[in-house]
Every structure is written in C-alpha cells, then in structure tokens.
Write an enzyme that holds these catalytic residues in place. Structure first.
Site, PDB file in Angstrom:
ATOM      1  N   HIS A   1       1.877   4.698  -2.862  1.00  0.00           N
ATOM      2  CA  HIS A   1       2.007   6.149  -2.673  1.00  0.00           C
ATOM      3  C   HIS A   1       3.424   6.616  -3.010  1.00  0.00           C
ATOM      4  O   HIS A   1       3.622   7.614  -3.704  1.00  0.00           O
ATOM      5  CB  HIS A   1       1.700   6.506  -1.210  1.00  0.00           C
ATOM      6  CG  HIS A   1       0.290   6.243  -0.790  1.00  0.00           C
ATOM      7  ND1 HIS A   1      -0.793   6.673  -1.510  1.00  0.00           N
ATOM      8  CD2 HIS A   1      -0.213   5.598   0.304  1.00  0.00           C
ATOM      9  CE1 HIS A   1      -1.910   6.310  -0.889  1.00  0.00           C
ATOM     10  NE2 HIS A   1      -1.576   5.659   0.211  1.00  0.00           N
TER      11      HIS A   1
ATOM     12  N   HIS B   1       0.822  -1.211   0.000  1.00  0.00           N
ATOM     13  CA  HIS B   1       0.000   0.000   0.000  1.00  0.00           C
ATOM     14  C   HIS B   1       0.857   1.264   0.000  1.00  0.00           C
ATOM     15  O   HIS B   1       0.677   2.155  -0.841  1.00  0.00           O
ATOM     16  CB  HIS B   1      -0.917  -0.015   1.228  1.00  0.00           C
ATOM     17  CG  HIS B   1      -1.845   1.153   1.301  1.00  0.00           C
ATOM     18  ND1 HIS B   1      -3.122   1.110   0.787  1.00  0.00           N
ATOM     19  CD2 HIS B   1      -1.683   2.403   1.809  1.00  0.00           C
ATOM     20  CE1 HIS B   1      -3.712   2.281   0.981  1.00  0.00           C
ATOM     21  NE2 HIS B   1      -2.858   3.086   1.599  1.00  0.00           N
ATOM     22  N   GLU B   2       1.800   1.319   0.934  1.00  0.00           N
ATOM     23  CA  GLU B   2       2.628   2.527   1.033  1.00  0.00           C
ATOM     24  C   GLU B   2       3.578   2.663  -0.151  1.00  0.00           C
ATOM     25  O   GLU B   2       3.899   3.780  -0.566  1.00  0.00           O
ATOM     26  CB  GLU B   2       3.414   2.513   2.347  1.00  0.00           C
ATOM     27  CG  GLU B   2       2.545   2.517   3.599  1.00  0.00           C
ATOM     28  CD  GLU B   2       1.585   3.692   3.648  1.00  0.00           C
ATOM     29  OE1 GLU B   2       1.899   4.754   3.073  1.00  0.00           O
ATOM     30  OE2 GLU B   2       0.504   3.551   4.249  1.00  0.00           O
TER      31      GLU B   2
END
Length: 455
Positions: free
Chosen positions: A26, A22-23
């Site tokens: 980003h 997920h990170e």
C-alpha cells in the site's frame, strides 16, 4: 527448540514480516502515485519506536501489538486537510489510482510468496521419493503397465523427483485431452514409458485421492513396533512398558510393524489387550487398556506412546532433495503460488457452503505452533511456511468483505457503476458489518484452535 518462547518468537517474526510486506505494498504504490502517506505502522497500540525525518515525510512506527499494521494516508474524510495538499489526499484520487493502492497490499503478499518459493527451489527442497509400493489389480495403473518397485522419474517428459511433484503434474495433465506419459525406473536401472489415458484419472479435485483412484500405493518403510518414547501417566507407561520394548503379538495376533500396532490399539478403546513383548531378548507378557479418545464422531484407543525413529540410512531411500535453476525455479514458484491461491479460495468456498469442515481454519494458536515447528526444522521450511501464510493473507484480503481490501474494491466497483461515491452512511454500515464478520471469524478460529489443542 520448539518451546513456548521459541514459538512466540517465530510467530512474531512471521507476522511482522508478512504484515510489513502487505502494508509496504500500500505504502509504496501510494507514494509512487503521488498520495501523501502520514504514517507507516507495524503493529497497533502504543508506539515502541518511531522515526520521521521531516514533518512532510511519513512517520515510521513499530507498535506494541504485533498482530497487524496500517498505512495512514492524507484523507479529507478523516480530518481537515491543508488546501495546498488537497490534491495529494487519497479521497481526491481517481478510481483507478485508489484501486491500485488498495490492491497493492494483497498483490505484494502474492509476490512475496513467489520470491519465497523461488528461493526455496534454488536452495533445495526435500520430499518423498516416488517409489511405487503396490499396484491394485484391474486398476488404471495396472492397465498402464506400472508395477511395484518402480520409481517414477518423469511425467510428460519433465523430471519429477518427489511424490508431491508427480501429483501436481498428474493433476495438471488431467486438464488436457492428451494421454499422460509416465516414465519409471526399475530397481535394475532400466527405464520404461507408460501411457495413462486422461479419462482414467477421473475427478482430480482432491489430488490426495488421485493415487488411490489410479490404484497406486507409495512404497513406505516398514517401521518395527518398538517403543521410542512413553508419555508419563498414559496407559503404556502405567502398564509397565519400557522404551525399547518390541510388540510381538496382541491377543495372539502377530504385530509386524508400528502401523499395524497403531490400528490395533485405535480399534480397541477401553478394551484390555493381552500383549507379548520382547525386552532385551526375552519375551514378557502384560495387559494394556487403551484410553478412549473422541475424534470427530468416533471413539479410538490411545496409549501415549511414540515409536522409535528409523535410522537415517533407512530413511535415505525414501528422502530426496532437489534444486532448480533460477529460471525453472521462478516458473515453479509462480505455478505453486497460483495453485495455493486457488486451493485457498476453494477451501473458503467449501467452508461457506458447508461442504468442508471448519477445522480447515487455523487461528493464532495453530499458526504460532506451525511457525515454531517450521522454524525449528530450518530456514527453508520456515520460508515455505511464510509463503503459504502470505498467500492466505493475500487471498483473504481480496474477499469482498467490508474492512478488508476486497471490501474497498467492492465499494469502488459500486461507485463506478452508479457514477459517484457511496453515501457515508452506507460505508459506515458496511464497516460495521465487516467488523462483525471478522470478529465472528476470529472467535470461530480461536474455538477451532482451542478444540484442536485442548479438546
């Protein structure tokens, strides 16, 4: 291998992998779009490990609390920024750029699920062979010519080796106006085609009820009512039952299999049962009083006993493994990810509107338990678990709740409509509301977990 430490390790690995994915979404998109990333952290709290090549490079951190992570970007709202680097600050970027960075995290979770399912399909997935056990008279299945003992081999010309795939195909076919063509194979080997009108399937919003609606019952192995394990201190052990005992009758009623026995016990909480059992070829009699357990709004009987597992040669008739080629696996993986994403949204909506139980929620305890169990079953099962949780993580993060990625996207939309950024006070208030909602959700999930495991 499903002890506490193993479950804790599996849970930590699962959270670490999914948070990293997920990170990284980003992080990767932010860097590609020219935004300066200050820190990429897996976990919160005190750093256990950190690395930074040069002062201009991101700092990579693994922190002590592995229940999340974050990407810290250059942002004038969070502190002074060197004027020479102001153009690389997140808050200076256009709405499309900021939106792309925010949506990248959930998107990477969904892409991870597709990759995970793709590997699962190519490595091989197991399931239950679609054998027909019973066909109800005057049902849609009977009208289509389906009979007990047949095996479903294809739906609309596509091979479907498991009941799960058959159900998915039937549910998908219900969206079309054309009749569903089901191919079956009889025990003798001959194949037949059956035409099932779409109207006969009715509402397939609950796929698990579809077979019942059609009048089909899957064939199941007959499990003898033989005790394989007795839990210490429970009614079965206290009554003198032993491993290997077979239930012959209960209160004079013949017991043919384990399912019949379980139903008989559950219907008699606190009521003495006169048993006739077979032990080492000899018949014996004893009395058993089931304990009372509350499940939902009713009380059922329980005795603390587990049946003896069926031998592999029996289970092999019902168990099937199948593999797909790279292209077919990718198509199936994408389809399953979309299906699970929609199902997650649907369940969330039903919970919010009160039409589904809060027991559909899973907190850290349930997730840790599932992580341990699937990891103990093997790599493919753990990979499927990671894919399912990754989908949930991606979908949940897209909800329009402040603090979540979906909340940021909601603020960006409002900014686009009003032609300028929202006042700082509005954003701060939204963050407080979002944190309160997340805290309430976490408390509720913990409550459901505690009730599930200890209630």
């Amino acid at each position: 291998m499903d002890g506490f430490l193993f479950k804790l390790l599996a849970f930590t690995v699962a959270i670490g992998v999914l948070v990293s994915v997920h990170e990284f979404g980003h992080f990767w998109v932010a860097q590609r779009l020219g935004i300066k990333v200050l820190r990429f952290s897996i976990g919160f709290g005190r750093p256990l490990w950190r690395r930074q090549k040069t002062p201009d490079d991101p700092e990579y951190v693994i922190a002590a609390i592995p229940l999340g992570g974050y990407v810290k970007m250059l942002d004038e709202r969070e502190g002074p920024v060197n004027p020479a680097e102001a153009s690389r600050a997140f808050n200076r970027q256009s709405l499309p750029v900021r939106s792309a960075v925010v949506v990248a995290g959930p998107l990477f979770n969904l892409l991870f699920a597709i990759v995970a399912f793709w590997l699962v399909f190519m490595l091989g997935e197991s399931g239950v062979r679609p054998l027909i056990g019973e066909v109800a008279a005057d049902s849609a299945a009977a009208a289509a010519g389906l009979v007990a003992g047949e095996e479903v081999i294809a739906v609309n010309g596509q091979a479907k080796p498991t009941w799960n795939l058959v159900l998915q195909a039937l549910a998908k076919s219900s969206l079309s106006d054309d009749a569903v063509i089901i191919a079956t194979r009889a025990p003798g080997g001959e194949t037949r085609q059956h035409r099932l009108p779409v109207a006969a399937m009715g509402d397939v919003s609950e796929p698990r009820d579809l077979l019942k609606h059609l009048g089909l019952t899957p064939e199941r192995p007959s499990v003898p009512a033989v005790f394989g394990e007795l839990l210490p201190g429970e009614p079965a052990a206290q009554a003198g039952l032993q491993v290997g005992d077979r239930v012959v009758s209960a209160d004079g009623t013949p017991i043919s299999d384990w399912t019949t026995w379980v139903e008989y016990v559950q219907a008699r909480p606190g009521i003495p049962i006169h048993l006739e059992i077979e032990r080492k070829g000899a018949l014996r009699e004893l009395e058993l009083i089931p304990a009372t357990r509350t499940v939902g709004d009713r009380e059922i009987g329980r005795i603390g006993a587990i049946n003896r597992p069926l031998p592999d040669e029996v289970l092999d008739r019902y168990r099937v493994e199948y593999r797909l080629g790279p292209v077919d696996a990718l198509v199936s993986a994408t389809s399953r990810t979309v299906e699970y994403s929609w199902l997650t949204l649907k369940v969330i909506g039903k919970i919010l509107f009160g039409s589904a139980s809060i027991h559909n929620l899973s907190g850290p305890l349930s997730i840790a338990d599932a992580a341990g169990k699937t990891a103990s079953y093997g790599f493919v099962y753990f990979l499927k678990f990671l894919a399912a949780v990754s989908i949930s993580l991606g979908v949940l993060n897209l909800l329009p709740v402040p603090v979540l990625d979906g909340g940021h996207l909601m603020f960006f939309l409002i900014e686009a409509v009003r032609g300028g950024p929202l006042p700082e006070g509005w954003l701060e208030q939204g963050q407080r509301i979002g944190l309160a909602l997340l805290a309430a959700l976490m408390i509720l999930a913990f409550y459901v977990d505690i009730e599930r495991f200890f209630g």
